[in-house]
Enzyme design. Structure first.
Site, mmCIF file in Angstrom:
data_model
loop_
_atom_site.group_PDB
_atom_site.id
_atom_site.type_symbol
_atom_site.label_atom_id
_atom_site.label_comp_id
_atom_site.label_asym_id
_atom_site.label_seq_id
_atom_site.Cartn_x
_atom_site.Cartn_y
_atom_site.Cartn_z
ATOM 1 N N LYS B 17 0.855 -1.188 0.000
ATOM 2 C CA LYS B 17 0.000 0.000 0.000
ATOM 3 C C LYS B 17 0.893 1.241 0.000
ATOM 4 O O LYS B 17 1.956 1.253 0.624
ATOM 5 C CB LYS B 17 -0.897 -0.020 1.234
ATOM 6 C CG LYS B 17 -1.971 1.059 1.261
ATOM 7 C CD LYS B 17 -2.827 0.920 2.531
ATOM 8 C CE LYS B 17 -3.895 1.992 2.618
ATOM 9 N NZ LYS B 17 -4.693 1.860 3.854
ATOM 10 N N SER B 99 -9.539 1.609 3.153
ATOM 11 C CA SER B 99 -8.735 2.392 2.245
ATOM 12 C C SER B 99 -7.689 1.576 1.483
ATOM 13 O O SER B 99 -7.105 2.084 0.526
ATOM 14 C CB SER B 99 -8.019 3.481 3.046
ATOM 15 O OG SER B 99 -7.132 2.886 3.981
ATOM 16 N N SER B 123 -9.659 -0.649 7.324
ATOM 17 C CA SER B 123 -9.146 -0.413 5.976
ATOM 18 C C SER B 123 -8.486 -1.610 5.300
ATOM 19 O O SER B 123 -8.178 -1.554 4.107
ATOM 20 C CB SER B 123 -8.143 0.747 5.997
ATOM 21 O OG SER B 123 -8.825 1.974 6.066
#
Lengths: 602, 492
Positions: B17, B99, B123
């Site tokens: 990420k 996210s 997330s």
């Protein structure tokens, strides 16, 4: 590592983690350049630049004060009639850089004058994804400071973020101890010797509300017209903030208080960089109230009631600035109140040389710091064992040392303070080394010697004779070359009547003027005395009698007074005359007296 | 350390990420957290978790898109544009969840073997549920945060996205290391007390592994927002577990209802603080436009607006929204009514969990020795005795839905009020507030195959055929959570 993308900051990031810093319990991983007279002296001060010696600073200030007094009649010392109506109240907030090897939350080294941006860890530059790492060793000087003020060290304290945007603060917040400081409730007692206002004599006690640990900011250097250079070396340097209670009522005493706080911090090795080098900064809270009014309707701060509305003057960087800013703000507030106005709680600034404080921001413009407990940092737990250990090993505080020196050496309290305050205690250490040597030498002599005045004699020689020589020659203490052994040697010769005082002074001046060379190459005291024929030859019996008779012949009235009126006290007058006439040091009072008594037949 | 060539992850592609620093050893990978403020930011150091991956032979596949600084539930708040789920409904792309949506899609579409995400309020778990894969958020403090860009650091947790639970476990075992660079990393002394410390070696642990588990079913999770396909999938999973001999126990977690509100006070508060460093002085390029008249005036008056303009242009709307929320919550006037109250709720949420779990919370039962830092200032060591609860009603694990609904279409999300999207986190936030381990495992809805491998005949992807079921365990019970995740995964 690569530098961040913004080149205008000229940051250089180094592999600071390679510096293997070792923390011993006493934080002795620090460097110090000892004075030339003793290069191996152990020390624990981390100063890399030469600060102006405190003594010199005090002297300069005294001199300035004198000059100002002459120039302007409106000094703090002159009695302002308004002061019988209005009382001033002052509280201090002092920020002092701790004497530590590394920063508060990163292993990067602390520094004073290093190349800009050469001591910056990733966290110090607020690199995304970095976290603080509390450096335990920074606690040692912080705790020593707390103990010096008799504060109660809190077993548990915590860290909070104080938010505001400024380019000198890379994280956008400062880590401090807003909600739970690590030390609370100390006191500081100031006496006449500390230079407090006459009306505060003999002593005044100021409460310490709390001491908290926090981070320093970066240094901003303005390059006109509009370039700011940032040096992140100072970012994250550990500071303590000392907050006093509003218990000071004179500008002079306030300044004396800051001075004493600095000297205490220095004495316990907590903070070694003085105000003159920016190691200590001061904010003051100033209010005035009408004497004799009740506490009703007035402000309160930390349990101190009945205060007028206070203003805060930020960032004062000298003792003088503290005194003058308070003075100016006091007078401004009185003027406002006397003309029927009200004091606004606001932040004000002070520029050296100005006569008035300047409004920076009012209450409505106050910054909301949005204090928040730092989620990265757990509570700071301080064990009682550590506190006890530091308490046991705390260096003697200046007041205690002064008392000891007065008692042991019989010198005046003023000389004692001077001795202690000079050269970070080096001068005192030197003096003690000389005393020890002189005592040993005297004790080894066959004839019994009197010891009681040795301390005073030595202190006088170190402070006044040697000190005077160095001042005249402009030689700083650190580079002076007279070893304690040498001075002791001279004093022993003097004390045992082998040389005159004059000769002793000349010898000292000679040694003080030598360039540093190998010890063996310097001729010894007794060698110089012998080769230069300086040794004192005592008077013979005949010489004593001849001298006594001469004095008696010249003063028949005095002879009469003793012989006929029995005024025996006059005998000493004759002794005095003989001492004065004889070659310096050759007339011994006791012997002279016995001859005078014999000749006067008393 | 294993040498790279024979490490357990040798040759495996792992996506990272974009809010996790990849450092200089993985060339030309910026670390931007999908924000314009960091568009050109290349971190000079790698996150500890990334270093552990490469040291064990993994190959960093690349950086994945996400919500800016992890703030979002659908991975639409990115400077690079929205993440799109591989699944489609009626020709409309579905939300990938957020996210860590990019990481989830990368795993679901087999562009990598597994991926790292971060989970602050769900997330990792939410995008895993929306993309039909496994998402594991370990206990707070087990995986190092050094190199992970802060959003709300008292909850930020590195999480694992993988195709199945065994893969997640493999990664977890490699990444679960004390890191002295991270002040919230649990020190070895605390790790030794956790049940997952020597999983399978402690006799009582292996006993717990062998026996039937007591599964708590929080009745408070039957929100009205819970959609029927998700509800059905959850109930069917519970029934099958019961069929296997596990015991279902209804439990109450009364603070759950306030948890979401507390989260949306605390997380923005921390975010407003953590993102203060992005002021344009050090990161990103400064604005090129000449200052406006107004700015020039402000400059003259000494009130430079360099920071506000940079931040105004650099941050996206959602980030700005949360910074404002957080700054308000921390302001002197609102602190007591918002931040302090939210911290109290957080505490109640933790107490709720401690009351229902059979195993004690190792953080709260810790002797208050000075050497055991707590994972966050909010997780206080002093724990009041909870009301007596019979051991019969205590549970080993909780099983809940991961998200209240199946993934909405991106178009639907865009129609939503920003606050409405926050309700997606209702089931994941409580475990975040308490720092508990939890995993989202896909289970089939309506008997359709769960994997994207079963694609439409024309090679495209149809609607997602599964919903996420979340397993939550007591702090440190990560291995039990993984084991239950594997059991759920095995239900067919």
């Amino acid at each position: 590592m690569t530098a961040p993308s913004n080149p205008t900051l000229r940051l250089q990031y180094r592999q600071l983690y390679q510096n293997s810093l070792r923390y011993s319990l006493l934080g002795t991983c620090l460097t110090h350049r000892p004075a030339l007279w003793n290069q191996v002296r152990k020390s624990h001060t981390a100063i890399t630049a030469d600060p102006v010696p405190l003594r010199k600073q005090l002297k300069d200030e005294a001199r300035r004060k004198k000059a100002e007094k002459k120039a302007s009649p409106k000094s703090s010392k002159t009695l302002d009639p308004r002061l019988s109506r209005w009382e001033l109240t002052v509280g201090l907030e002092i920020h002092a850089e701790l004497n530590t090897a590394c920063k508060l939350f990163s292993p990067a080294a602390t520094s004073l004058n290093a190349e800009p941006n050469s001591h910056v860890a990733l966290f110090d530059a607020a690199f995304p994804g970095t976290q603080p790492q509390f450096q335990k060793a920074t606690l040692i000087p912080a705790l020593r400071a707390a103990l010096a003020f008799g504060c109660e060290v809190q077993r548990k304290s915590s860290w909070d973020r104080k938010h505001y945007f400024y380019q000198d603060q890379p994280n956008g917040y400062q880590i401090t101890q807003y909600y739970e400081p690590f030390a609370r409730g100390g006191t500081l007692t100031l006496t006449q010797l500390d230079g407090i206002e006459t009306s505060d004599c003999p002593e005044v006690t100021v409460g310490i509300k709390q001491i908290q640990l926090e981070q320093d900011t970066a240094k901003t250097i303005l390059q006109p017209p509009s370039t700011y250079l940032l040096d992140f070396n100072r970012v994250g340097t550990p500071l303590i903030e000392i907050i006093t209670l509003p218990q000071i009522h004179s500008p002079t005493t306030a300044s004396a208080c800051v001075r004493k706080i600095q000297s205490l911090l220095r004495a316990v090795d907590a903070c070694v960089v003085g105000m003159e080098m920016g190691g200590l900064r001061c904010d003051v809270n100033v209010s005035v109230r009408e004497r004799g009014t009740t506490a009703e309707g007035l402000s309160e701060y930390a349990g101190v009631k009945g205060l007028g509305t206070r203003t805060e003057i930020k960032n004062l960087s000298s003792f003088k600035a503290v005194e003058n800013a308070i003075l100016a703000e006091r007078d401004r507030q009185i003027a406002v109140l006397e003309s029927g106005g009200e004091i606004e709680g606001e932040t004000r600034g002070w520029t050296i040389g100005q006569t008035e404080t300047v409004r920076l921001r009012g209450k409505e413009g106050e910054v909301d710091y949005r204090y928040m407990p730092d989620p990265d940092l757990g509570p700071l737990i301080i064990g009682q064992d550590l506190v006890d250990h530091l308490k046991d090993t705390l260096p003697m505080l200046p007041d205690e040392t002064a008392e000891r020196v007065v008692n042991e050496y019989g010198i005046s309290a003023k000389d004692a303070r001077t001795l202690i305050s000079l050269d970070d205690g080096d001068r005192l250490e030197y003096t003690e080394a000389v005393v020890e040597t002189v005592m040993q030498r005297l004790a080894s002599l066959p004839e019994k010697q009197s010891f009681d005045k040795v301390g005073k004699v030595v202190a006088d020689w170190v402070l006044h004779e040697l000190g005077g020589l160095l001042t005249t020659a402009g030689v700083p203490w650190e580079t002076q070359t007279v070893t304690p052994e040498r001075l002791a040697d001279i004093i022993v010769h003097l004390q045992t009547n082998q040389i005159t005082g004059n000769t002793a002074k000349k010898l000292l001046a000679h040694y003080a003027s030598l360039q540093p060379v190998a010890e063996a190459a310097i001729p010894s005291v007794s060698k110089i005395i012998d080769t230069s024929g300086l040794r004192l030859v005592p008077l013979t019996e005949g010489e004593y009698i001849e001298m006594a008779q001469k004095v008696m012949a010249e003063n028949p009235d005095m002879v009469k007074a003793v012989r006929e009126k029995g005024q025996k006290g006059k005998i000493m007058w004759f002794v005095g005359q003989m001492m004065r006439r004889g070659e310096e040091g050759r007339v011994e009072a006791e012997k002279a007296r016995s001859y005078v008594e014999r000749l006067l037949e008393v | 350390m294993s040498s790279e060539s024979n490490g357990p992850l040798f040759g495996k592609l792992i996506a990272i990420k974009d809010n996790i620093s990849t450092g200089p050893s993985t060339p030309s990978l910026a670390t931007t957290a999908a924000s314009n403020t960091l568009r050109k930011h290349a971190s000079p150091f790698a996150a500890t978790v990334v270093r552990l991956l490469t040291e064990n032979g993994a190959l960093i596949a690349g950086k994945t898109n996400c919500d800016e600084f992890g703030m979002g539930s659908h991975s639409l708040n990115s400077a690079y544009g929205p993440v799109k789920n591989a699944y489609v409904r009626g020709g409309h792309a579905l939300s990938a969840g957020g996210s860590s949506g990019g990481s989830a899609v990368a795993v679901a579409t087999r562009q990598c073997w597994a991926a790292l995400g971060t989970d602050t309020g769900g997330s990792v778990r939410l995008p895993a549920a929306y993309c039909g894969i496994v998402g594991f958020k370990p206990s707070y403090g087990l995986l190092s945060r050094w190199g992970v860009l802060d959003y709300a650091n008292s909850m930020d947790t590195v999480g694992i996205l993988s195709r199945d639970v065994p893969d997640a476990r493999t990664l977890f075992r490699i990444l679960n290391r004390f890191d002295e660079e991270d002040p919230t990393s649990l020190p070895p002394s605390v790790r030794a007390r956790l049940s997952s410390a020597d999983a399978g070696e402690k006799p009582d642990e292996s006993a717990r592994n062998a026996r039937a588990l007591r599964i708590g079913v929080p009745t408070d999770y039957c929100l009205e927002e819970l959609s029927s396909p998700v509800h059905r999938a959850w109930i069917r999973t519970l029934n099958r577990l019961q069929d296997q001999g596990h015991q279902l126990v209804p439990v109450n977690l009364p603070s759950t209802k306030q948890a979401l509100s507390a989260y949306y006070v605390l997380a923005p508060a921390e975010a407003s603080s953590n993102l203060a460093k992005y002021d344009g002085v050090r990161y990103g390029s400064r604005l090129q436009d000449p200052p406006s008249h107004q700015e020039a005036e402000a400059d003259k008056s000494g009130k430079s607006v360099l920071f506000s303009r940079y931040r105004g242009e650099g941050f996206g709307d959602e980030v700005k929204r949360r910074i404002l929320l957080g700054a308000f919550a921390l302001s002197a006037a609102a602190m007591d009514n918002y931040f302090i109250q939210a911290q109290k709720i957080r505490r109640l949420v933790q107490d709720d969990f401690d009351r229902v779990f059979a195993s004690p919370n190792p953080l709260h039962t810790a002797s208050s020795s000075s050497s055991s830092p707590k994972p966050s200032s909010a997780q206080k060591p002093a724990h009041e005795a909870s009301p007596p609860q019979s051991t019969r009603s205590k549970v080993d694990l909780l099983i809940t839905p991961t998200a209240p609904t199946l993934p909405p279409t991106i178009d639907d999300v865009r129609q939503q009020d920003p606050l409405a999207t926050y309700t997606n986190d209702a089931f994941t936030v409580p475990a975040s507030l308490a720092g508990l381990p939890s995993i989202s495992v896909p289970v089939q809805t309506a008997g359709r195959p769960r994997s994207g491998a079963a694609a439409d005949g024309d090679g495209g992807w149809g609607d997602v055929g599964c919903a996420g079921v979340q397993v939550i365990g007591q702090f440190g019970d990560d291995d039990i959570v993984l084991r239950m995740g594997e059991i759920v995964e095995g239900l067919r």
